[in-house]
Design a protein around this motif. Structure first.
Motif, PDB file in Angstrom:
ATOM      1  N   GLU A   1      47.947  38.707  43.989  1.00 32.72           N
ATOM      2  CA  GLU A   1      48.075  39.084  42.524  1.00 32.72           C
ATOM      3  C   GLU A   1      48.485  37.792  41.646  1.00 32.72           C
ATOM      4  OE1 GLU A   1      46.604  43.312  41.617  1.00 32.72           O
ATOM      5  OE2 GLU A   1      48.717  43.267  42.186  1.00 32.72           O
TER       6      GLU A   1
ATOM      7  N   LYS B   1      44.339  42.866  40.208  1.00 32.23           N
ATOM      8  CA  LYS B   1      43.098  43.108  40.919  1.00 32.23           C
ATOM      9  C   LYS B   1      42.153  43.923  40.073  1.00 32.23           C
ATOM     10  CE  LYS B   1      44.832  42.242  45.368  1.00 32.23           C
ATOM     11  NZ  LYS B   1      45.430  43.143  46.468  1.00 32.23           N
ATOM     12  N   GLN B   2      42.500  44.672  39.153  1.00 31.94           N
ATOM     13  CA  GLN B   2      41.936  45.722  38.439  1.00 31.94           C
ATOM     14  C   GLN B   2      41.256  45.089  37.087  1.00 31.94           C
ATOM     15  OE1 GLN B   2      45.139  46.180  39.426  1.00 31.94           O
ATOM     16  NE2 GLN B   2      45.712  47.986  38.093  1.00 31.94           N
TER      17      GLN B   2
ATOM     18  N   LYS C   1      38.516  43.346  35.427  1.00 36.53           N
ATOM     19  CA  LYS C   1      37.300  43.163  35.666  1.00 36.53           C
ATOM     20  C   LYS C   1      36.324  42.478  34.390  1.00 36.53           C
ATOM     21  CE  LYS C   1      37.504  46.400  39.208  1.00 36.53           C
ATOM     22  NZ  LYS C   1      37.260  46.021  40.604  1.00 36.53           N
TER      23      LYS C   1
ATOM     24  N   ASP D   1      35.772  41.282  40.071  1.00 37.44           N
ATOM     25  CA  ASP D   1      37.321  41.212  39.908  1.00 37.44           C
ATOM     26  C   ASP D   1      37.499  39.662  39.664  1.00 37.44           C
ATOM     27  OD1 ASP D   1      37.424  43.383  41.447  1.00 37.44           O
ATOM     28  OD2 ASP D   1      38.490  42.718  42.945  1.00 37.44           O
TER      29      ASP D   1
ATOM     30  N   ASN E   1      40.336  38.515  39.687  1.00 37.08           N
ATOM     31  CA  ASN E   1      41.226  37.913  40.671  1.00 37.08           C
ATOM     32  C   ASN E   1      40.465  37.245  41.621  1.00 37.08           C
ATOM     33  OD1 ASN E   1      42.400  38.480  43.642  1.00 37.08           O
ATOM     34  ND2 ASN E   1      44.085  38.530  42.183  1.00 37.08           N
ATOM     35  N   SER E   2      39.280  37.801  42.264  1.00 39.81           N
ATOM     36  CA  SER E   2      38.383  36.890  43.050  1.00 39.81           C
ATOM     37  C   SER E   2      38.045  35.638  42.602  1.00 39.81           C
ATOM     38  CB  SER E   2      37.338  37.850  43.647  1.00 39.81           C
ATOM     39  OG  SER E   2      37.661  39.067  43.944  1.00 39.81           O
TER      40      SER E   2
END
Lengths: 411, 411
Positions: A102, A266-267, A269, A279, A281-282
């Motif tokens: 993260e 990660k949460q 969105k 996400d 993060n992705s």
């Protein structure tokens, strides 16, 4: 058939703030070669890197000269030795849990805050405080997320949230719907810090309105007062709605060394046009692996050493030194009868110009009469008109000298 | 009301080439813990930085620990001490005149080649060789300059120019109109170099068709044959139509140190929708000052030392070492009866798979039977199918060992 430029660039104001300042200072210096100009404009540190940092930096350089210890390509996201150290010191110690994937190491919070908009659609509405660090706005102009600049000095399509003496430099929540909210606290340029309950209102707003906060915490090391969060994740629920930017520039003196990081939980969105959640993060990881190649290994080792006890002590001494300068500036300007803000949890002092003078006139006055360089508030946005930013990063001697010169002016 | 992602990211293929290679290698290693895997996949150097570079690097780090010599923010475009040295050594020595503001120092040719598309309109047609370094394509996909990927493995809207054994890996000039042409010579992945007369055809094409060439010269240090230009500006007229990318990664071993540069001559122009011409140099400068914060000062001092006589000698020895590995790989594979390309002016050897095996099958075969990791050619584009890339950057011992193992296979 001919190659087309990105026409959004034509929407940008032609002259970048600091380039215009340089131009005026150079002109003055040419015309007044004997004047000893004191620069309190650009927010650049002057204290050298801490000894423990230099030691680690040099050791890592030496590793690069030896076959057995040489380091080639590292992870684009940064080495785990640095990420682990950051999580442990800056977050876990404050009750914030983060996974190693993260946190993304980068070469600049400037780059991160400029690049983050790339993972978002062009149809998002951005909101910025006014005044504001110009990079947030300009990067969105270049990407095509705004219209042209209006006579008001504001770009069409951007929601500006005024921060002025009238609201204690704490902007009101947006009245029209916005998607991406850029916040910087302690603030550049006003020097204002947000108390926990004030920042919590923004997190609540973002949660209730499906907005995302892009939180620039580059100046957290200057917080001196209680009840001011150093990370937005100290606010409950922030990990669902906030991305945080940090830097080693203003705490550890890395302005010329270059290292920063961004936290993308990660949460957090966002949705595609069919309403499917993704996400961030992705997406940021994909951007990072495709468009970035990681920070220099010796620089990451230097950044890791920022968290040693020895370096922490030296860094605190430097910050205290700068904050002492800030106090001197604040007191001197107040003695002149000016309204002064910031300088308590921030290296920036935000001065209301005397007699409603405009920012550039006050800039010119200080340059010509006291040979002191500030930054015109209007350069940070229309609500900065009538203000001037002074920074506490010069030496104590120069700071005192500058204040002495200014105190002799009849303002 | 909800934040929207940049949906172009959804067009990207889900797995990045090198991530998939890592996955397969890790799986193999887990299942075969005793296997001594030799990696000849990713193009990462193994020789340490030259002594003169380490010396300059360490000295600059030490400067950062001293008030008198400490360096804060530098110019976003890079320090003139480095730019001057680059122009003198890489360009003036070959009869190419460049101004100091035509060279921009950066942290990676990867970043530069990924970011350069930002200054161009989304309606430009891009052309890439096939196979190709994936960053050129992916950065355009993310920006929205392509459609989705087709069954052919090609993105809609991109012009692919096949480079295969049939055309000696020299792609034909585009038959349909294109605007931005990405060329990399000596080529990654095929290892092919272009003779002056062949590169001149591309410059002529760009001049006649109002196209711009984005020329990646990251591997120029590996050129051994005569009549192969090291810079595209050795071709007359190229300064009107070409941007050149260089890096210190593959010559001086900077893959973990991070420094590169891009040349944007002032006469390269593109138009807005009203047909007015604009300098790309000015646009790139604006992007650089807004979205970048310069390269670490000690890293720039290290890069400057790359041009000392002492470092040049050591660099040449390293390159000779890698090229000797390349020769060993080339000869070994040829002795096995395979068709082999590259490896003469390049650290990359491009091998035709035996019996029309597909790239990933040959990759798996070498991994499982010889414990050698290559890079499947198809990962660089559909025309790379049926090829495998091997790199010469491992040690001489490992290279010999790998070739010995492969020579025992019945291919």
């Amino acid at each position: 058939m001919s190659v087309k430029i990105n026409e959004n660039y034509l929407l940008l104001e032609s002259s970048y703030l600091f380039a215009e300042i340089s131009r005026r200072v150079e002109k003055f210096q040419t015309e007044n070669p004997d004047a000893q100009v004191i620069k309190m404009g650009i927010g650049d540190v002057t204290k050298p890197l801490p000894k423990a940092v230099i030691k680690a930096f040099n050791e890592a350089v030496t590793e690069m000269g030896n076959s057995e210890t040489f380091m080639g390509y590292g992870p684009e996201q940064g080495y785990s030795f640095l990420i682990d150290t950051i999580i442990e010191n800056d977050y876990k110690s404050r009750g914030i849990e983060l996974d190693i994937d993260e946190v993304f190491i980068s070469d600049a919070a400037k780059c991160d805050t400029a690049n983050i908009q790339e993972i978002f659609g062009l149809d998002n509405v951005i909101a910025v405080t006014d005044p504001v660090y110009p990079v947030y706005v300009d990067s969105n102009v270049m990407a095509g997320r705004t219209g042209s600049i209006q006579d008001s000095g504001r770009y069409e399509g951007v929601v500006y949230m005024p921060s002025t003496a009238e609201n204690n430099f704490i902007p009101e929540l947006p009245k029209s719907p916005v998607d991406l909210i850029y916040l910087c606290f302690p603030n550049n340029p006003t020097g204002t810090a947000l108390k926990k309950e004030d920042l919590a209102k923004w997190v609540e707003y973002a949660r209730e309105n499906d907005a995302i906060i892009l939180f620039d915490a580059a100046y957290e090391a200057y917080i001196t007062e209680d009840d001011i969060p150093r990370s937005i994740y100290e606010i409950e629920g922030a990990k669902d709605v906030a991305i945080e930017f940090r830097s080693f520039s203003k705490n550890a003196g890395f302005t010329g060394t270059r290292c920063a990081f961004v936290v993308v939980p990660k949460q957090v969105k966002a949705v595609d046009s069919e309403g499917n959640k993704h996400d961030l993060n992705s997406l940021w990881n994909r951007r990072t692996t495709t468009k970035f190649n990681g920070v220099s290994y010796p620089v990451q080792k230097a950044a890791e050493a920022v968290y040693t006890d020895e370096a922490k002590k030296e860094i605190q001494e430097n910050i205290d030194y700068y904050l002492e300068n800030a106090k001197i500036i604040k007191n001197s300007m107040e003695e002149l009868g000016l309204d002064v803000y910031g300088g308590v949890n921030s290296p920036y002092i935000w001065v209301k110009t005397p007699e409603n003078m405009d920012s550039w006139s006050f800039f010119d006055l200080l340059l010509e009469e006291a040979n002191v360089v500030g930054t015109p508030g209007v350069g940070f946005g229309p609500s900065g008109e009538g203000y001037l930013r002074l920074t506490a990063f010069n030496t104590l001697e120069n700071t005192k000298e500058a204040m002495e010169r200014i105190s002799k002016l009849s303002l």
